[in-house]
Design a protein around this motif. Structure first.
Motif, PDB file in Angstrom:
ATOM      1  N   UNK A  61      36.013  30.263  34.432  1.00 44.94           N
ATOM      2  CA  UNK A  61      37.253  30.611  35.003  1.00 44.94           C
ATOM      3  C   UNK A  61      38.506  29.937  34.621  1.00 44.94           C
ATOM      4  N   UNK A  62      39.728  30.378  34.498  1.00 44.40           N
ATOM      5  CA  UNK A  62      40.740  29.674  34.191  1.00 44.40           C
ATOM      6  C   UNK A  62      41.054  28.235  34.709  1.00 44.40           C
ATOM      7  N   UNK A  63      41.582  27.468  33.932  1.00 45.63           N
ATOM      8  CA  UNK A  63      41.860  25.738  34.573  1.00 45.63           C
ATOM      9  C   UNK A  63      42.666  26.002  35.809  1.00 45.63           C
ATOM     10  N   UNK A  64      42.205  24.913  36.669  1.00 47.69           N
ATOM     11  CA  UNK A  64      43.011  24.827  37.778  1.00 47.69           C
ATOM     12  C   UNK A  64      43.651  23.361  37.642  1.00 47.69           C
ATOM     13  N   UNK A  65      44.864  23.362  37.664  1.00 51.74           N
ATOM     14  CA  UNK A  65      45.567  21.947  37.579  1.00 51.74           C
ATOM     15  C   UNK A  65      46.282  21.613  38.905  1.00 51.74           C
ATOM     16  N   UNK A  66      46.323  20.185  39.004  1.00 49.46           N
ATOM     17  CA  UNK A  66      46.664  19.312  40.089  1.00 49.46           C
ATOM     18  C   UNK A  66      47.370  18.088  39.575  1.00 49.46           C
ATOM     19  N   UNK A  67      48.634  17.883  40.029  1.00 46.30           N
ATOM     20  CA  UNK A  67      49.126  16.480  39.519  1.00 46.30           C
ATOM     21  C   UNK A  67      48.859  15.339  40.499  1.00 46.30           C
ATOM     22  N   UNK A  68      48.405  14.488  39.763  1.00 44.82           N
ATOM     23  CA  UNK A  68      48.036  13.150  40.311  1.00 44.82           C
ATOM     24  C   UNK A  68      49.083  12.029  39.993  1.00 44.82           C
ATOM     25  N   UNK A  69      49.154  11.134  41.163  1.00 47.74           N
ATOM     26  CA  UNK A  69      49.903  10.098  40.977  1.00 47.74           C
ATOM     27  C   UNK A  69      49.493   8.801  40.649  1.00 47.74           C
ATOM     28  N   UNK A  70      48.534   8.587  39.937  1.00 51.42           N
ATOM     29  CA  UNK A  70      47.783   7.330  39.606  1.00 51.42           C
ATOM     30  C   UNK A  70      46.954   6.893  40.681  1.00 51.42           C
ATOM     31  N   UNK A  71      45.729   6.227  40.194  1.00 45.73           N
ATOM     32  CA  UNK A  71      44.789   5.783  41.191  1.00 45.73           C
ATOM     33  C   UNK A  71      43.495   5.510  40.263  1.00 45.73           C
ATOM     34  N   UNK A  72      42.162   5.982  40.826  1.00 45.07           N
ATOM     35  CA  UNK A  72      40.899   5.737  40.308  1.00 45.07           C
ATOM     36  C   UNK A  72      40.246   6.828  40.620  1.00 45.07           C
ATOM     37  N   UNK A  73      39.095   6.904  39.534  1.00 39.90           N
ATOM     38  CA  UNK A  73      37.929   7.825  39.795  1.00 39.90           C
ATOM     39  C   UNK A  73      36.571   7.157  39.316  1.00 39.90           C
ATOM     40  N   UNK A  74      35.977   7.400  40.268  1.00 41.67           N
ATOM     41  CA  UNK A  74      34.430   6.777  40.350  1.00 41.67           C
ATOM     42  C   UNK A  74      33.577   8.043  39.927  1.00 41.67           C
ATOM     43  N   UNK A  75      32.686   7.776  38.841  1.00 48.38           N
ATOM     44  CA  UNK A  75      32.033   9.109  38.553  1.00 48.38           C
ATOM     45  C   UNK A  75      30.457   8.321  38.447  1.00 48.38           C
ATOM     46  N   UNK A  76      29.745   9.128  39.243  1.00 46.68           N
ATOM     47  CA  UNK A  76      28.282   8.658  39.767  1.00 46.68           C
ATOM     48  C   UNK A  76      27.486  10.042  39.967  1.00 46.68           C
ATOM     49  N   UNK A  77      26.249  10.325  39.204  1.00 45.90           N
ATOM     50  CA  UNK A  77      25.501  11.183  39.319  1.00 45.90           C
ATOM     51  C   UNK A  77      26.061  12.574  39.721  1.00 45.90           C
ATOM     52  N   UNK A  78      26.957  13.096  39.001  1.00 42.85           N
ATOM     53  CA  UNK A  78      27.552  14.278  39.100  1.00 42.85           C
ATOM     54  C   UNK A  78      28.374  14.595  40.409  1.00 42.85           C
ATOM     55  N   UNK A  79      28.658  13.291  40.974  1.00 38.67           N
ATOM     56  CA  UNK A  79      29.746  13.179  42.099  1.00 38.67           C
ATOM     57  C   UNK A  79      30.869  12.473  41.521  1.00 38.67           C
ATOM     58  N   UNK A  80      31.957  13.109  41.740  1.00 39.50           N
ATOM     59  CA  UNK A  80      33.424  12.439  41.339  1.00 39.50           C
ATOM     60  C   UNK A  80      34.007  11.981  42.567  1.00 39.50           C
ATOM     61  N   UNK A  81      34.445  10.876  42.743  1.00 34.79           N
ATOM     62  CA  UNK A  81      35.591  10.588  43.808  1.00 34.79           C
ATOM     63  C   UNK A  81      36.676  10.231  43.174  1.00 34.79           C
TER      64      UNK A  81
END
Length: 138
Positions: A61-81
Motif C-alpha cells: 500500500x502507499x506509505x502513511x506518514x506521521x509527524x513525530x516530535x522526538x522520543x524513543x523507539x524500542x524494537x523487540x521481536x517484531x514489536x515496535x514501541x
C-alpha cells in the motif's frame, strides 16, 4: 509476518497498527525496520515516521506518514514501541497553516544569529517541516 507497532504520547495511545515496513526518524538519520530486525533502542528526532503494509499478498500500500516530535523507539521481536512527546497525522494538520508556519520557521532559522536563537529556531524549523510534510498529503 508483520510488525506490530504502537505510538504512545504522554496523554494517550496515538496509534496501534501493523505494518510490513517502517521508517523511523532517528537522531542519526532515517532507519528502516522490517520483520526480524535486531533488538534495539534508538532516540528519535523530530521528523516523519513512514509505514506501509501489504494487503493479502498484493503489492504494498502507499506509505502513511506521521509527524513525530522526538522520543524513543524500542524494537523487540517484531514489536515496535514508539514513545514520543507529540504525534500528528494528516487529518489533524491544516495544510495552509502548516505551510505558513514552515515558511516563518525557515525565515527565523535563517535569521538566527546567536547560539541560543539558533537552537530554538532549529527546533521550531524541524517541527514545522515535519508537520508540513505530513499535512501536504491531504
Amino acid at each position: 509476518m508483520t510488525l506490530q507497532f504502537s505510538i504512545i504520547t504522554p496523554d494517550r495511545i496515538f496509534l496501534n497498527a501493523q505494518a510490513d515496513e517502517i521508517i523511523l526518524p532517528t537522531n542519526t538519520g532515517q532507519m528502516g525496520v522490517l520483520t526480524g530486525h535486531a533488538p534495539l533502542i534508538t532516540a528519535l528526532d523530530i521528523g516523519v515516521l513512514l509505514y506501509r503494509s501489504k494487503k493479502g499478498g498484493a503489492s504494498p500500500s502507499p506509505w502513511t506518514s506521521l509527524a513525530l516530535m522526538g522520543g524513543f523507539a524500542l524494537i523487540l521481536m517484531d514489536n515496535i514501541t514508539v514513545l514520543v512527546n507529540e504525534a500528528e497525522n494528516s487529518e489533524t494538520i491544516d495544510p495552509q497553516e502548516a505551510l505558513q508556519t514552515f515558511e516563518v520557521a525557515r525565515q527565523q532559522f535563517l535569521e538566527a544569529t546567536n547560539p541560543k536563537q539558533k537552537v530554538s529556531a532549529n527546533f521550531a524549523f524541524k517541527r514545522a517541516q515535519a508537520r508540513y510534510q505530513v499535512g501536504k498529503e491531504k
